[in-house]
Design an enzyme around this catalytic site. Structure first.
Site, PDB file in Angstrom:
ATOM      1  N   ARG A  42      -2.553   7.961   0.011  1.00 28.10           N
ATOM      2  CA  ARG A  42      -2.017   8.106  -1.346  1.00 28.10           C
ATOM      3  C   ARG A  42      -3.093   8.637  -2.280  1.00 28.10           C
ATOM      4  NH1 ARG A  42      -5.791   6.301  -3.225  1.00 28.10           N
ATOM      5  NH2 ARG A  42      -6.479   4.142  -3.349  1.00 28.10           N
ATOM      6  N   GLU A  48      -6.607   2.820 -12.396  1.00 30.55           N
ATOM      7  CA  GLU A  48      -7.641   2.478 -11.407  1.00 30.55           C
ATOM      8  C   GLU A  48      -8.202   1.089 -11.631  1.00 30.55           C
ATOM      9  OE1 GLU A  48      -7.678   3.902  -8.368  1.00 30.55           O
ATOM     10  OE2 GLU A  48      -7.765   5.713  -9.572  1.00 30.55           O
ATOM     11  N   GLY A 142     -11.308   7.585  -0.756  1.00 31.13           N
ATOM     12  CA  GLY A 142     -10.519   7.119  -1.892  1.00 31.13           C
ATOM     13  C   GLY A 142      -9.054   7.501  -1.792  1.00 31.13           C
ATOM     14  N   SER A 144      -7.104   6.142   0.648  1.00 25.60           N
ATOM     15  CA  SER A 144      -6.448   5.004   1.281  1.00 25.60           C
ATOM     16  C   SER A 144      -6.291   5.144   2.789  1.00 25.60           C
ATOM     17  CB  SER A 144      -5.083   4.772   0.623  1.00 25.60           C
ATOM     18  OG  SER A 144      -4.576   3.518   0.957  1.00 25.60           O
ATOM     19  N   SER A 145      -7.296   5.680   3.458  1.00 20.24           N
ATOM     20  CA  SER A 145      -7.222   5.792   4.925  1.00 20.24           C
ATOM     21  C   SER A 145      -7.200   4.420   5.592  1.00 20.24           C
ATOM     22  CB  SER A 145      -8.400   6.612   5.457  1.00 20.24           C
ATOM     23  OG  SER A 145      -9.637   6.022   5.096  1.00 20.24           O
ATOM     24  N   ASP A 189      -2.148   0.317  -2.608  1.00 23.62           N
ATOM     25  CA  ASP A 189      -2.209   1.239  -1.478  1.00 23.62           C
ATOM     26  C   ASP A 189      -1.096   0.965  -0.475  1.00 23.62           C
ATOM     27  OD1 ASP A 189      -4.492   1.908  -2.812  1.00 23.62           O
ATOM     28  OD2 ASP A 189      -5.875   1.154  -1.305  1.00 23.62           O
ATOM     29  N   ASN A 232     -17.473   3.023   1.734  1.00 27.73           N
ATOM     30  CA  ASN A 232     -16.642   2.052   2.446  1.00 27.73           C
ATOM     31  C   ASN A 232     -16.641   0.759   1.636  1.00 27.73           C
ATOM     32  OD1 ASN A 232     -15.584   0.056   4.138  1.00 27.73           O
ATOM     33  ND2 ASN A 232     -16.394   1.019   5.977  1.00 27.73           N
ATOM     34  N   LYS A 233     -15.502   0.484   0.957  1.00 26.68           N
ATOM     35  CA  LYS A 233     -15.495  -0.643   0.019  1.00 26.68           C
ATOM     36  C   LYS A 233     -15.639  -1.993   0.714  1.00 26.68           C
ATOM     37  CE  LYS A 233     -10.420  -0.700  -0.382  1.00 26.68           C
ATOM     38  NZ  LYS A 233      -9.298  -0.269  -1.194  1.00 26.68           N
TER      39      LYS A 233
END
Length: 457
Positions: A42, A48, A142, A144-145, A189, A232-233
């Site tokens: 997405r 945000e 960013g 949403s993988s 997401d 990588n969050k």
């Protein structure tokens, strides 16, 4: 809108990617797939870092997605492989599923989806699954993988067990189960991945989860540009620090207004309790908080708690080291960004003259707030936004968690060719690594459909 994820019969002769995945699966496991599951990535147009505060967001699904070919057996073992060789094969017994927060590998995101649906359906056991995953969403971009992989895995688990769950319940389940990997996200997401529909963006609201069509204006297109900085969050504490700062801000604001603050977790929930407008909430932020960072000692004094209570009840596992918190800045961003989402939808709904410029201005304000108040941008994102605006975008902003990843820009149709050429020349071509990635890094996007199951016709 259909209640459950659709099951679609596909002629593989018309779909080169599905045919290639089928052949790769057969080469890997020496059997044909039983079905295929797909979950889109997405792009968030505006809103945000506010979903986990309880506020509405405005994303759309994109064409890039996670696609999985699946067979089912009686082995009670999950076998995972990926068409991208940098992601290693993985195998685990269904009775021994564990997720290592300290080491967020690709297969743990898949296991989040399996475990979440297993718990939601109260399945005492699940069958063996063989799965080959193929992704077209750039990793850590960013877009949403990781959440798309969680959603795809949830869909796989549901179908492998021959169960039916509504799209809303699947979205809520996958949002919760991604927390197994340690990310305290808000559910945007997963919601858009399941609830998206071709041709329309969505206003996603929470508590209860619901999606409303948002018709984007004619005369402009959205372009995604990847900064080529990966973030990588789950592997960093940046994201969860912001969640915690918003939580602390909620509690202090609630206490100053005489509310029972210990149970309040979200800035959105606080607004509901107080019955105030977003404008009044911004006034309250100005009244209560100072712009300087708050120390642990100051927070404990204001809440009348011990440091131990702060650590055990408010901080998360990967924020125990944080000593100072920017409460004024984070709360100000959240309340102003929540207002921008509603303004964006209102402009789309009423379609006034100059709608494209109005929406562009809101996107620009959003990026400035993300950069200055939420501090989730980075130099490359700021540079890319500036280049996009110089190239003819009416609005440009970071999208996703930030600290890297992509921008989304709103570009008038008549400027699109010169826009793409200028961004390519100014951002990508001067850097050899970026130049090599430009084809998959700079692209137009339109609202895509949601997650689905495919079978061969």
């Amino acid at each position: 809108m259909a209640v459950n994820p659709p099951k679609i019969k596909v002629l593989f002769g018309d779909n080169d990617r599905l045919q290639k995945l089928k052949e790769a699966f057969h080469g890997k496991y020496e059997e044909p797939p039983l079905f295929y599951a797909c979950a889109p990535g997405r792009v968030n147009l505006i809103g945000e870092h506010i979903d986990y505060c309880g506020y509405a967001v405005l994303p759309m699904a994109i064409e890039q997605n996670i696609l999985a070919a699946v067979s089912v057996n009686n082995s009670h073992t999950i076998q995972l492989a990926n068409t991208d060789p940098k992601y290693k094969d993985f195998s685990v017994s269904v009775s021994e599923i564990t997720i290592d927060r300290e080491n967020p590998q690709w297969h743990y995101y898949f296991l989040c989806g399996v475990k979440g649906v297993q718990e939601q359906l109260s399945l005492s056991s699940i069958p063996g699954i063989r799965c080959l995953v193929d992704g077209t969403i750039p990793a850590s971009s960013g877009l949403s993988s990781s959440s798309a992989l969680v959603c795809c895995a949830g869909l796989v688990t549901m179908e492998a067990n021959q169960k039916a769950i509504s799209k809303v319940l699947l979205a809520e389940t996958c949002a919760k189960c991604e927390r197994y990997i340690g990310t305290e996200g808000g559910g945007m997401d997963q919601s858009i991945s399941f609830l998206a529909e071709e041709g329309t963006a969505k206003l996603i609201e929470f508590n209860p989860l619901r999606a409303t069509d948002v018709k984007l204006p004619d005369g402009a297109v959205f372009v995604i540009a990847n900064s080529c900085v990966e973030m990588n969050k789950a592997a960093s504490s940046h994201f969860n620090i912001r969640v915690v700062e918003c939580r602390i801000a909620t509690k202090i604001l609630a206490k100053t207004r005489g509310l029972e603050w210990s149970e309040l977790q979200k800035l959105g929930g606080l607004q509901t309790e107080l019955g105030l407008s977003l404008e009044k909430m911004l006034d309250l932020v100005e009244e209560v908080f100072h712009p300087e960072p708050y120390s642990r000692e100051e927070i404990c004094k204001l809440l009348e708690i011990t440091t131990e209570q702060l650590c055990n009840n408010i901080l998360s596992a990967n924020t125990q080291h944080v000593t100072h918190f920017k409460l004024y800045q984070r709360a100000r961003h959240v309340y102003s960004e929540a207002a921008r989402v509603l303004q964006f939808k209102a402009v789309c709904d009423s379609s006034p003259d100059g709608a494209v410029l109005q929406l562009g201005n809101l996107m620009n304000q959003s990026h400035a707030s993300c950069r200055d108040l939420y501090e989730c941008s980075c130099p490359e994102l700021d540079q890319l936004v500036d280049i996009c605006l110089q190239a003819g975008a009416v609005g440009s902003r970071l999208t996703g968690a930030g600290w890297g990843g992509c921008t989304v820009s709103m570009v008038p149709v008549e400027r699109i060719d010169s826009f793409l050429r200028t961004v390519k020349e100014k951002y990508y071509m001067p850097d050899a690594r970026r130049a090599a990635l430009v084809k998959q890094s700079l692209f137009l996007t339109r609202p895509g459909g949601g997650a689905a199951i495919f079978t061969e016709e």
